[in-house]
Design a protein around this motif. Sequence first.
Motif, PDB file in Angstrom:
ATOM      1  N   GLU A 178       3.941   1.556  -1.107  1.00 25.88           N
ATOM      2  CA  GLU A 178       4.589   1.641  -2.413  1.00 25.88           C
ATOM      3  C   GLU A 178       3.623   2.170  -3.469  1.00 25.88           C
ATOM      4  OE1 GLU A 178       7.766   1.465  -4.975  1.00 25.88           O
ATOM      5  OE2 GLU A 178       7.821   1.040  -2.828  1.00 25.88           O
ATOM      6  N   LEU A 179       2.387   1.684  -3.451  1.00 20.53           N
ATOM      7  CA  LEU A 179       1.381   2.156  -4.417  1.00 20.53           C
ATOM      8  C   LEU A 179       1.066   3.637  -4.209  1.00 20.53           C
ATOM      9  CD1 LEU A 179      -1.070  -0.887  -4.589  1.00 20.53           C
ATOM     10  CD2 LEU A 179       0.428  -0.027  -6.404  1.00 20.53           C
ATOM     11  N   GLU A 180       0.981   4.070  -2.952  1.00 18.12           N
ATOM     12  CA  GLU A 180       0.724   5.487  -2.672  1.00 18.12           C
ATOM     13  C   GLU A 180       1.882   6.352  -3.176  1.00 18.12           C
ATOM     14  OE1 GLU A 180      -0.131   5.917   1.515  1.00 18.12           O
ATOM     15  OE2 GLU A 180      -1.953   4.705   1.347  1.00 18.12           O
ATOM     16  N   ILE A 240       3.948   5.636  -5.657  1.00 23.45           N
ATOM     17  CA  ILE A 240       3.881   5.625  -7.125  1.00 23.45           C
ATOM     18  C   ILE A 240       2.773   6.555  -7.601  1.00 23.45           C
ATOM     19  CG2 ILE A 240       3.293   4.195  -9.131  1.00 23.45           C
ATOM     20  CD1 ILE A 240       4.759   1.868  -7.681  1.00 23.45           C
ATOM     21  N   ALA A 241       1.608   6.501  -6.939  1.00 20.41           N
ATOM     22  CA  ALA A 241       0.480   7.369  -7.323  1.00 20.41           C
ATOM     23  C   ALA A 241       0.863   8.838  -7.170  1.00 20.41           C
ATOM     24  CB  ALA A 241      -0.745   7.042  -6.473  1.00 20.41           C
ATOM     25  N   ALA A 242       1.556   9.184  -6.087  1.00 28.67           N
ATOM     26  CA  ALA A 242       1.988  10.576  -5.882  1.00 28.67           C
ATOM     27  C   ALA A 242       2.974  10.996  -6.961  1.00 28.67           C
ATOM     28  CB  ALA A 242       2.605  10.725  -4.494  1.00 28.67           C
ATOM     29  N   GLU A 243       3.901  10.106  -7.314  1.00 31.46           N
ATOM     30  CA  GLU A 243       4.888  10.401  -8.349  1.00 31.46           C
ATOM     31  C   GLU A 243       4.202  10.596  -9.713  1.00 31.46           C
ATOM     32  OE1 GLU A 243       8.489   7.975 -10.453  1.00 31.46           O
ATOM     33  OE2 GLU A 243       8.380   7.864  -8.253  1.00 31.46           O
ATOM     34  N   VAL A 244       3.220   9.753 -10.017  1.00 35.57           N
ATOM     35  CA  VAL A 244       2.487   9.878 -11.285  1.00 35.57           C
ATOM     36  C   VAL A 244       1.721  11.190 -11.314  1.00 35.57           C
ATOM     37  CG1 VAL A 244       0.552   8.911 -12.609  1.00 35.57           C
ATOM     38  CG2 VAL A 244       2.355   7.406 -11.760  1.00 35.57           C
ATOM     39  N   GLU A 245       1.072  11.550 -10.212  1.00 39.18           N
ATOM     40  CA  GLU A 245       0.336  12.821 -10.149  1.00 39.18           C
ATOM     41  C   GLU A 245       1.274  14.005 -10.375  1.00 39.18           C
ATOM     42  OE1 GLU A 245      -2.140  13.312  -6.651  1.00 39.18           O
ATOM     43  OE2 GLU A 245      -3.001  11.323  -6.923  1.00 39.18           O
ATOM     44  N   GLN A 246       2.445  13.960  -9.746  1.00 40.48           N
ATOM     45  CA  GLN A 246       3.416  15.046  -9.896  1.00 40.48           C
ATOM     46  C   GLN A 246       3.910  15.130 -11.340  1.00 40.48           C
ATOM     47  OE1 GLN A 246       6.826  14.668  -7.366  1.00 40.48           O
ATOM     48  NE2 GLN A 246       7.503  16.762  -7.706  1.00 40.48           N
ATOM     49  N   GLU A 277       0.837  -1.210   0.000  1.00 40.24           N
ATOM     50  CA  GLU A 277       0.000   0.000   0.000  1.00 40.24           C
ATOM     51  C   GLU A 277       0.869   1.255   0.000  1.00 40.24           C
ATOM     52  OE1 GLU A 277      -2.511  -0.606   3.415  1.00 40.24           O
ATOM     53  OE2 GLU A 277      -4.029  -1.671   2.245  1.00 40.24           O
TER      54      GLU A 277
END
Length: 193
Positions: free
Chosen positions: A161-163, A165-171, A159
Amino acid sequence: MIKSPYSFDFLSLGKEALERELETALIQHIREFLLELGVGFSFVGSQHPLIVDEKEYKIDLLFYHFRLHCFVVIDLKVVEFEPEFSGKMNFYVSAVDDLLRSPEDKPTIGITLCRTKSKTVAEYDLRDVHKPIGISTYHMGIPLPEEFQSSLPTIEDLEEELEAIAAEVEQTLASQEIEQLSLFADPATIQED
């Protein structure tokens, strides 16, 4: 003959789940549960009430099998099979036969679904029972061997790690959006700022 074990891999319950939690999860996934039971089952209800001598008893799960033309009572247990479970099932099958079954229906079938069972205890328990009652087991996911469990990440690790990755994708998306907007901006507007 009844299937054993039933696979409840579609559920995300732990071994500590209570019978009511197992029942609720199966109802929420009724389509998958019906497919696991096999062809011909139709769902009648959960906690189906039976009134016997002015006292209410509740069947965990009640089905009707339209190919066999009979009711199927399922009693859920989250523990190992105990001999007294078949006494309760015998009661349910008899009550359904007397209270719900029509003259065209065949005798009710009872299935006690337990987490585990001893084959010998089950055989002794059902040896002289003349009603169509069976004992089956179920499993919820196939556990990994311990040597693999220790080398895999926990759910919490995944969880996190997924959070990340999601933050990095959003940025990255936000940066790309700003870059694209700057390409279409009016050069005169950019010089004025």
